[in-house]
Design a protein around this motif. Structure first.
Motif, short mmCIF file in Angstrom:
data_model
loop_
_atom_site.label_atom_id
_atom_site.label_comp_id
_atom_site.label_asym_id
_atom_site.label_seq_id
_atom_site.Cartn_x
_atom_site.Cartn_y
_atom_site.Cartn_z
N LEU A 1 -1.06 2.58 45.18
CA LEU A 1 -1.08 1.15 44.90
C LEU A 1 -0.93 0.86 43.40
CD1 LEU A 1 -3.88 -0.21 47.24
CD2 LEU A 1 -1.43 -0.21 47.57
N ILE B 1 -3.23 1.36 41.13
CA ILE B 1 -4.43 0.71 40.62
C ILE B 1 -5.34 1.69 39.90
CG2 ILE B 1 -4.47 -1.19 42.27
CD1 ILE B 1 -6.48 0.42 43.91
N LYS C 1 -5.15 5.96 45.07
CA LYS C 1 -5.03 4.77 44.22
C LYS C 1 -3.68 4.74 43.51
CE LYS C 1 -9.51 5.05 42.67
NZ LYS C 1 -10.47 4.81 41.60
N TYR D 1 2.92 -1.30 35.45
CA TYR D 1 1.52 -1.56 35.74
C TYR D 1 1.26 -3.07 35.83
CZ TYR D 1 -3.55 -1.27 35.48
OH TYR D 1 -4.89 -1.37 35.76
N MET E 1 -6.00 -1.39 50.89
CA MET E 1 -6.98 -0.34 50.72
C MET E 1 -8.37 -0.85 51.07
SD MET E 1 -7.09 2.14 47.49
CE MET E 1 -8.17 3.53 47.41
N ARG F 1 0.89 -4.38 46.97
CA ARG F 1 -0.56 -4.34 47.14
C ARG F 1 -1.04 -5.47 48.04
NH1 ARG F 1 -2.19 -4.52 40.87
NH2 ARG F 1 -1.32 -2.55 40.18
N GLY F 2 -1.84 -5.10 49.01
CA GLY F 2 -2.45 -6.12 49.85
C GLY F 2 -1.51 -6.62 50.93
N ARG G 1 2.54 -5.86 42.74
CA ARG G 1 1.54 -6.74 43.33
C ARG G 1 1.98 -7.26 44.69
NH1 ARG G 1 0.84 -11.15 40.32
NH2 ARG G 1 1.93 -10.60 38.39
#
Lengths: 322, 340
Positions: free
Chosen positions: B62, B64, B59, B91, B106, B100-101, B97
């Motif tokens: 990413l 997160i 995690k 953060y 994930m 991420r994705g 962001r």
């Protein structure tokens, strides 16, 4: 639903006539204290006139029949007017005060609840928690008295009741509407704060719960912004218990608060119910309680429908039952 | 396919990653200096018991993890023309962001709770498409539907408008994979993706992941405690214990020639089909200690059957390279430093 309401009406009536005595006896007690003298014939005559000499279930039967077939809820002994007129007198104002209070409660508590959850254990969170608990724990009437006193000291006007003398004489018009709104401030704060803390805690706990859910993490992992996570993911799921909490508010909108209303001299329904119960003005008390019960049932239905609209899982189960 | 790692570019390089969590009782150190790299098209298995820090490590890539986690070290992520240290990003900032994705995504252990119950599956996958690929409604829905079909969701058009509770566990995991892969990320982190599924479904999901990996040429960080799955899925394995990687090697090497006593224990505790001995499965005594106020010694000391008294309880072992492709953190193979 209809059987529920009928059973409630029966129980309400049964309980109201349970205390010893009736309106006549409490009326006589009051008048005797003021020096009036009654003979037994006079008392019996009064009872017969009001129909109080019959057994209570007969009274209930006639009361229900009148409600169902004539829309007649009976006669208020102490107001000497039909019950429904007495209720309607104060209905508008009660609803106005209650709705504004409710709006206040949610407008204040939802943002604070969300803030508290997003900044758990921060200074702000502790501060709001403290104020919220203070608002919940302090008796409303005390807060009312303090605020009324403070307003008098600061502005020189005693803000007691919703209407000034001048309004009572001339009625409410555009020019004095501002004054009316000003007079609403204290009641709204007093009545609103008690509910506010409860909603803050509910929202905060729910939001915290949602934030630790797996789908919040999934959303974060796919690049959704924190702001969107809060409002689209967490709040959407956290709002459910708040919505189900609304089911009770319909009936409290109808009655409004009682003790604070007495202290602040508000012309709303709560104090009427209070005095009706005290004087054993049974049809008036019975009708108010009955309407409350009906509103709770309707409120529950409405909140169920709202939840169904909000939450596909509930919708799904309903479809399966059909 | 040749999986020799030297001639490939690492997609992500984790360097000396540490994670601290301040608590009332002290500072918890669940990750204590983890380093590994994952190359293009490669699958690295991160293996270890519950609580060894493997999920936190993944995690952290990413960003997160919970806000109260403090991270140290570097996580270098290779973009087309530059290398990005993911730990340097703030953060929830826009830069992280975007990763991420889109570049790294994930999938999770429990697909049943990985979707928000009040939005349709399609809308949730599509959210990812719209965030990263196109804001055009028609186009993004096309892309989403296409991905749903690729992961084997039959009748995707109808499924698009269904809610998570109308999906089975296996289908949800497929949907989750679709959501993770819809932007064709360079790195997929799979955190025990099959643990919560039936065995038959497990095999299907693993096959699906393998074929999609080939198709999209992506790297996978595969986190699991199931060594059978590792043998099936991974090219290399990193064994993690108490916040450190204790052994890293290719899959063949780990199974044939495990070095670290912990790895040996793990391999010994797997039932081998076809062996006819009725002997009991091997089990490692004790549990992973809590990573709170750890003394300076080998983390596995208390549970190790071949510990060297006076060494293993006094010093922490460093990484020893046995050959190009096999490293281990254990004094049994590090004679030089025993007295250092």
């Amino acid at each position: 639903m209809i059987p529920t309401v009928l059973i409630i009406s029966f129980v309400v009536f049964f309980i109201i006539q349970l205390p010893p005595g009736d309106y006549v006896s409490s009326y006589i007690a009051k008048m005797s204290a003021e020096g009036e003298i009654f003979t037994q014939e006079m008392i019996d005559e009064m009872r017969a006139e009001y129909g109080l000499d019959r057994p209570w279930y007969i009274q209930y039967f006639y009361w229900m029949m009148d409600i169902l077939f004539h829309g007649d809820f009976g006669y208020s002994f102490s107001y000497l007017r039909p019950v429904w007129d007495v209720i309607m007198d104060r209905l508008g104002l009660t609803i106005a005060v209650s709705l504004i209070t409710m709006a206040f409660t949610y407008l204040v508590s939802l943002p604070i609840g969300i803030y508290s959850a997003n900044h758990q254990y921060s200074v702000g969170d502790y501060l709001f928690t403290f104020i919220g608990f203070l608002g919940m724990a302090a008796p409303n009437f005390l807060l009312a008295i303090i605020l009324m006193y403070a307003s008098y000291v600061w502005t020189g006007t005693p803000y007691i009741g919703l209407f000034s003398q001048e309004m009572l004489q001339n009625g409410i018009h555009l020019y004095n509407f501002g004054e009316f709104l000003k007079r609403l401030i204290i009641p709204v704060i007093v009545i609103g704060t008690s509910g506010t803390c409860g909603v803050i805690r509910t929202v905060r706990a729910q939001m915290l719960d949602e934030q630790s859910k797996q789908y919040t993490l999934t959303a974060r992992a796919k690049g959704v912004s924190e702001r969107k996570i809060t409002y689209k993911y967490c709040l959407r799921a956290a709002i459910n218990p708040v919505v189900s909490g609304l089911s009770n508010s319909l009936s409290s909108i109808f009655t409004g608060s009682t003790i604070s209303a007495i202290v602040m001299n508000l012309a709303i329904q709560g104090p009427v119910l209070y005095t009706a119960l005290k004087n054993q003005d049974m049809y008036l008390a019975g009708t108010i309680l009955l309407v409350q019960a009906v509103l709770i049932v309707i409120g529950t239905l409405l909140s169920d429908i709202a939840l169904g609209l909000l939450d596909p899982r509930i919708r799904f189960e309903q479809q399966k039952e059909d | 396919m040749d999986r020799r790692t030297e001639d490939r570019v690492p997609v992500v390089q984790v360097k000396n990653l540490t994670i601290d969590i301040p608590m009332d009782e002290g500072v918890l150190t669940p990750v204590r200096g983890v380093s590994f790299s994952i190359h293009e098209g490669e699958t690295l298995g991160l293996v270890g018991e519950s609580g060894c820090g493997k999920s936190l490590t993944s995690k952290a890539i990413l960003g997160i993890n919970d806000k109260k986690c403090r991270t140290g070290g570097e996580i270098l992520f290779s973009e087309a023309d530059h290398v990005l240290d993911l730990l340097k990003l703030k953060y929830g900032s826009e830069e992280i962001r975007k990763i991420r994705g889109e570049r790294a995504s994930m999938i999770f252990q429990e697909p049943m709770v990985a979707f928000h119950p009040m939005y349709t599956i399609g809308a949730q996958i599509n959210e990812c498409t719209r965030l990263h690929i196109t804001s055009d409604k028609v186009k993004s829905k096309e892309i989403t539907l296409d991905m749903m079909k690729r992961v084997g969701i039959a009748n995707a058009e109808k499924r698009y408008d269904q809610y998570p509770h109308e999906f089975s566990g296996g289908m949800l995991q497929r949907a989750l994979i679709a959501m993770a892969l819809v932007c064709r990320p360079a790195l997929l982190i799979a955190d025990e993706p099959t643990t919560a599924l039936d065995v038959t479904i497990q095999a299907q999901i693993l096959e699906l992941m393998k074929s999609l990996q080939k198709e999209f040429d992506m790297s996978i960080l595969f986190i699991t405690h199931d060594l059978g799955v590792v043998a099936n899925m991974c090219d290399r394995v990193a064994v993690m214990y108490l916040g450190k990687i204790v052994e890293e090697a290719s899959v063949r090497e780990i199974y044939k020639n495990p070095k670290h006593p912990y790895t040996k224990g793990l391999i010994g505790s797997v039932h081998k089909v076809g062996t006819h001995n009725q002997s009991k499965l091997f089990s490692i005594d004790g549990t992973v200690p809590l990573a709170l106020n750890l003394p300076k010694r080998c983390g596995f000391y208390e549970r190790c059957s071949s510990r060297i008294e006076g060494v293993c309880n006094r010093l922490e072992p460093g990484r020893t390279m046995l050959d190009d492709d096999h490293s281990v953190n254990c004094f049994l193979y590090d004679k030089e430093n025993i007295h250092g």
